[in-house]
Scaffold this motif. Structure first.
Motif, PDB file in Angstrom:
ATOM      1  N   UNK A 169      -9.210   2.198   7.569  1.00 42.94           N
ATOM      2  CA  UNK A 169      -9.287   3.291   6.604  1.00 42.94           C
ATOM      3  C   UNK A 169      -7.932   3.442   5.915  1.00 42.94           C
ATOM      4  N   UNK A 170      -7.925   3.281   4.580  1.00 44.42           N
ATOM      5  CA  UNK A 170      -6.660   3.299   3.843  1.00 44.42           C
ATOM      6  C   UNK A 170      -5.997   4.675   3.850  1.00 44.42           C
ATOM      7  N   UNK A 171      -6.790   5.735   3.714  1.00 44.59           N
ATOM      8  CA  UNK A 171      -6.204   7.076   3.715  1.00 44.59           C
ATOM      9  C   UNK A 171      -5.534   7.376   5.049  1.00 44.59           C
ATOM     10  N   UNK A 206       9.108   2.639   3.942  1.00 42.99           N
ATOM     11  CA  UNK A 206       9.105   3.004   2.527  1.00 42.99           C
ATOM     12  C   UNK A 206       8.561   1.867   1.667  1.00 42.99           C
ATOM     13  N   UNK A 207       8.923   0.633   1.999  1.00 46.49           N
ATOM     14  CA  UNK A 207       8.462  -0.516   1.225  1.00 46.49           C
ATOM     15  C   UNK A 207       6.961  -0.712   1.388  1.00 46.49           C
ATOM     16  N   UNK A 212       1.562  -0.220  -1.052  1.00 42.54           N
ATOM     17  CA  UNK A 212       0.179   0.251  -0.987  1.00 42.54           C
ATOM     18  C   UNK A 212      -0.150   1.169  -2.159  1.00 42.54           C
ATOM     19  N   UNK A 213       0.760   2.053  -2.511  1.00 40.91           N
ATOM     20  CA  UNK A 213       0.493   2.972  -3.614  1.00 40.91           C
ATOM     21  C   UNK A 213       0.428   2.224  -4.942  1.00 40.91           C
ATOM     22  N   UNK A 214       1.272   1.204  -5.107  1.00 47.24           N
ATOM     23  CA  UNK A 214       1.216   0.396  -6.322  1.00 47.24           C
ATOM     24  C   UNK A 214      -0.115  -0.350  -6.420  1.00 47.24           C
ATOM     25  N   UNK A 215      -0.560  -0.871  -5.301  1.00 49.18           N
ATOM     26  CA  UNK A 215      -1.849  -1.571  -5.291  1.00 49.18           C
ATOM     27  C   UNK A 215      -2.988  -0.591  -5.560  1.00 49.18           C
ATOM     28  N   UNK A 220      -7.179   1.443  -9.329  1.00 46.06           N
ATOM     29  CA  UNK A 220      -7.669   2.512 -10.200  1.00 46.06           C
ATOM     30  C   UNK A 220      -7.659   2.076 -11.659  1.00 46.06           C
ATOM     31  N   UNK A 221      -6.594   1.392 -12.072  1.00 46.76           N
ATOM     32  CA  UNK A 221      -6.517   0.932 -13.450  1.00 46.76           C
ATOM     33  C   UNK A 221      -7.567  -0.109 -13.779  1.00 46.76           C
TER      34      UNK A 221
END
Length: 282
Positions: A169-171, A206-207, A212-215, A220-221
């Motif tokens: 689960x990603x969240x 942090x990396x 993950x947030x960039x992906x 979403x895009x």
């Protein structure tokens, strides 16, 4: 015994990470395992073995020999095939108590534990941290004496962790990473299930979060650009930067990202538990 903690692990080569910690890597290299699964011996006079690895007799026998009759506990981070099956053979060789989150996937611990459980041996203390995400039964183990985290597959050296729904689960994965980042006192280093010792825990976490947030935003895009699509239709766009051999793994994580978009109210599907379902942007 060689002392080279920053080098890429070599199967069968024991490495001292500190006075309390030794690493022995199993001979199971691959796309999912990197150089192989890392097993760790923690302690001095009495030892805990963290992640005995696959049911490989050569590796398990070498781990028992390295412990030299002092292994009292066998600790498992989670029940995937490259981490837990070796527990039964190592227990038979050493008489050690097997500890894990609970029985699953053929793994049967002598003691089932959860978040906050602490194992104390002479000269060391290990605390269980429930870190779901890669697997719902995943435990990281904190060596409080050195602020070193045995991260299993929650954080890996040299590669990105796959998040395979529905158990993955990603969240929950991102929440678990945040929890580790704000521990007080802060983590110093991470001893992963695969790859070398990670000496700057904060920068490493942090990396991983940033990646993950960039992906997530790329997913979403891509979904917003077409309005509706399946995982397989989005895969070439979102994961065009990975090789063909990694696409089956990326497919699972892409599905996990879409499920998180649904959690965030940014996407939906008639059946989010079906990897073949059609997703739409909100």
């Amino acid at each position: 015994m060689t002392v080279d903690p920053g080098a890429v692990p070599e199967a069968g080569r024991p490495v001292a990470l500190s006075e309390r910690v030794r690493r022995l890597t199993a001979p199971n290299p691959g796309i999912m395992t990197g150089p192989g699964t890392n097993s760790y011996l923690v302690g001095t006079t009495e030892l805990a073995a963290v992640d005995p690895g696959p049911d490989d007799h050569v590796h398990i026998d070498a781990l028992a020999d390295l412990g030299a009759g002092r292994i009292r506990w066998i600790i498992v981070t989670h029940t995937h095939l490259d981490h837990s099956p070796g527990a039964a053979r190592l227990a038979a060789l050493t008489g050690a108590e097997v500890i894990g989150f609970g029985p699953r996937d053929g793994f049967k611990p002598d003691r089932s534990v959860s978040d906050g459980f602490t194992l104390s041996g002479e000269g060391f203390s290990l605390r269980a941290l429930h870190t779901p995400g890669h697997a719902s039964n995943h435990l990281c183990w904190l060596l409080a004496d050195e602020l070193m985290l045995f991260s299993g597959d929650h954080i890996m050296g040299g590669s990105t962790v796959v998040i395979p729904p529905p158990d993955g689960d990603m969240a929950r994965y991102l929440d678990s990473l945040t929890r580790l980042r704000v521990l007080d006192p802060a983590l110093r280093s991470i001893a992963p299930g695969h790859g070398p010792l990670l000496p700057d825990a904060g920068a490493t976490i942090d990396a991983v979060v940033a990646h993950r947030l960039a992906r997530q935003e790329a997913v979403a895009g891509a979904l917003g650009a077409v309005a509706m699509a399946t995982v397989d239709e989005l895969l070439p766009t979102v994961y065009g930067d990975v090789g063909d051999e990694l696409l089956p793994v990326a497919r699972q994580s892409l599905w996990a990202h879409l499920r998180k978009l649904a959690d965030d109210g940014r996407g939906r599907s008639a059946d989010p538990d079906d990897i073949g379902s059609v997703w739409s942007a909100l």
